[in-house]
Design an enzyme around this catalytic site. Sequence first.
Site, PDB file in Angstrom:
ATOM      1  N   THR A  50       0.834  -1.201   0.000  1.00 45.59           N
ATOM      2  CA  THR A  50       0.000   0.000   0.000  1.00 45.59           C
ATOM      3  C   THR A  50       0.871   1.254   0.000  1.00 45.59           C
ATOM      4  O   THR A  50       0.654   2.179  -0.798  1.00 45.59           O
ATOM      5  CB  THR A  50      -0.938  -0.006   1.232  1.00 45.59           C
ATOM      6  OG1 THR A  50      -1.787  -1.152   1.127  1.00 45.59           O
ATOM      7  CG2 THR A  50      -1.777   1.249   1.309  1.00 45.59           C
ATOM      8  N   ALA A 178       5.810  -8.237   0.745  1.00 51.64           N
ATOM      9  CA  ALA A 178       6.400  -9.489   1.238  1.00 51.64           C
ATOM     10  C   ALA A 178       5.365 -10.543   1.623  1.00 51.64           C
ATOM     11  O   ALA A 178       5.581 -11.736   1.414  1.00 51.64           O
ATOM     12  CB  ALA A 178       7.294  -9.193   2.440  1.00 51.64           C
ATOM     13  N   HIS A 179       4.231 -10.091   2.188  1.00 52.03           N
ATOM     14  CA  HIS A 179       3.342 -11.104   2.771  1.00 52.03           C
ATOM     15  C   HIS A 179       2.583 -11.918   1.736  1.00 52.03           C
ATOM     16  O   HIS A 179       1.914 -12.892   2.078  1.00 52.03           O
ATOM     17  CB  HIS A 179       2.403 -10.489   3.821  1.00 52.03           C
ATOM     18  CG  HIS A 179       1.332  -9.590   3.317  1.00 52.03           C
ATOM     19  ND1 HIS A 179       0.020  -9.979   3.243  1.00 52.03           N
ATOM     20  CD2 HIS A 179       1.352  -8.315   2.877  1.00 52.03           C
ATOM     21  CE1 HIS A 179      -0.713  -8.970   2.791  1.00 52.03           C
ATOM     22  NE2 HIS A 179       0.076  -7.947   2.562  1.00 52.03           N
ATOM     23  N   CYS A 300     -13.173  -7.753  -0.271  1.00 54.10           N
ATOM     24  CA  CYS A 300     -11.746  -7.770  -0.595  1.00 54.10           C
ATOM     25  C   CYS A 300     -10.930  -7.112   0.506  1.00 54.10           C
ATOM     26  O   CYS A 300      -9.758  -7.347   0.639  1.00 54.10           O
ATOM     27  CB  CYS A 300     -11.475  -7.148  -1.952  1.00 54.10           C
ATOM     28  SG  CYS A 300     -11.917  -5.442  -2.039  1.00 54.10           S
TER      29      CYS A 300
HETATM   30  N1  PLP Z   1      -1.773  -4.514  -4.440  1.00 52.38           N
HETATM   31  C1  PLP Z   1      -2.378  -5.700  -4.539  1.00 52.38           C
HETATM   32  C2  PLP Z   1      -2.659  -6.267  -5.895  1.00 52.38           C
HETATM   33  C3  PLP Z   1      -2.740  -6.413  -3.392  1.00 52.38           C
HETATM   34  O1  PLP Z   1      -3.357  -7.591  -3.502  1.00 52.38           O
HETATM   35  C4  PLP Z   1      -2.449  -5.854  -2.128  1.00 52.38           C
HETATM   36  C5  PLP Z   1      -2.838  -6.553  -0.884  1.00 52.38           C
HETATM   37  O2  PLP Z   1      -3.734  -7.346  -0.843  1.00 52.38           O
HETATM   38  C6  PLP Z   1      -1.799  -4.613  -2.077  1.00 52.38           C
HETATM   39  C7  PLP Z   1      -1.484  -3.981  -3.245  1.00 52.38           C
HETATM   40  C8  PLP Z   1      -1.470  -3.972  -0.771  1.00 52.38           C
HETATM   41  O3  PLP Z   1      -0.335  -4.563  -0.182  1.00 52.38           O
HETATM   42  P1  PLP Z   1      -0.111  -4.530   1.398  1.00 52.38           P
HETATM   43  O4  PLP Z   1      -1.109  -5.452   2.005  1.00 52.38           O
HETATM   44  O5  PLP Z   1       1.304  -5.002   1.581  1.00 52.38           O
HETATM   45  O6  PLP Z   1      -0.275  -3.129   1.850  1.00 52.38           O
END
Ligand code: PLP
Length: 351
Positions: A50, A178-179, A300
């Site tokens: 994000t 990473a996750h 989602c």
């Molecule tokens: N972009 C996509 C395609 C995702 O699936 C996600 C998380 O589900 C993100 C961005 C956001 O990543 P984060 O959870 O590391 O903030």
Amino acid sequence: MLEHLGRPFNPSSVHREGRAGRKVIESARAQVAALVGGDPKAVTFTSGGTEANNTVLSPRVQFGADVRTFDSLLVSAVEHPCVLSGGRFAQNVIDRIGVDRDGVLDFADLERALNEHPGSFVSVMYANNETGVIQPIKQIAALVHAHGGFLHVDAVQAAGKVAIDIYELEADVMTLSAHKIGGPQGVGAIVRCGAGLGVPALMHGGGQELGYRAGTENVAAIAGFGVAAEEALAEIGVDHGYQRKLESGLKFISGDVTIFGEKVRRLANTTCFSLPGKRAETAVISYDMAGIAVSSGSACSSGKVGASHVLKAMGVEERLAESAIRVSTGWNTKVADIDSFLSVTMRLCAL
Ligand code: PLP
């Protein structure tokens, strides 16, 4: 990660502990860069996908000594909400590009928007987080560049699952988390297609990450990201056949099942399906009671109810979208898990 959590190092310090922290970060940087064929010097660690996406969506980008400005942002209609929100772009300059019924970007719509706004900043995800549908990034990059645009690719879901080479694809910048590859939550990365390209920092302060992202680095999380990236890279191309087993099982159980994006290239770990008449929320609870964690297509983000914007953009009828379930397999999935999933589905269909 545990080893690093127990050490008090500040990687910006010149003392021995600081230097040890720096070494951990630089080795992870090389591991993460390798995941997308990038240059370690062009990798910036962030607190997750994000933050990486919010940072990258910037109307100003540095190209060596020059700064380029963008007046328009084009995003695909199926992007993650952190991209749809537009980052640092004003809301009135954001245009959404449609997808077809399979979830693949509508090239005619992209071309229309690029003709209207040549030199746009364009953001298209590599693979969708709800359906797993993969976008033809190389062709998209060619079209965007032919119109003088700049391309960001959110590769959060695709990295570690398909082979990616940022230079071969000609993507200008990519973002990772990473996750999604078995690493820890709360760490991500921006990979630029060269050290000369610079996205201005969102976080200002101590000048860490070459000034691209201030704040003392989360050494343990970054180390975990590095190892996860290396392990995921080694696993690319290994097909456990879970998707085939799961989807053929679903079709055997119900002749009415719809698998979204079935006809197009998809990630081998993601299936989004709908059993008409079976409410997704009820199904998620039944799976949960059997120890299986899946999501409803409409939720989602935690607890958010309403038809999925991804399925809506694909023109899926409300009735089907309301029953959508998303399943993803990961590094710790076993064949027995697919069997359990199918038994619960069979019981659900018998209700
Ligand atoms: N972009 C996509 C395609 C995702 O699936 C996600 C998380 O589900 C993100 C961005 C956001 O990543 P984060 O959870 O590391 O903030």
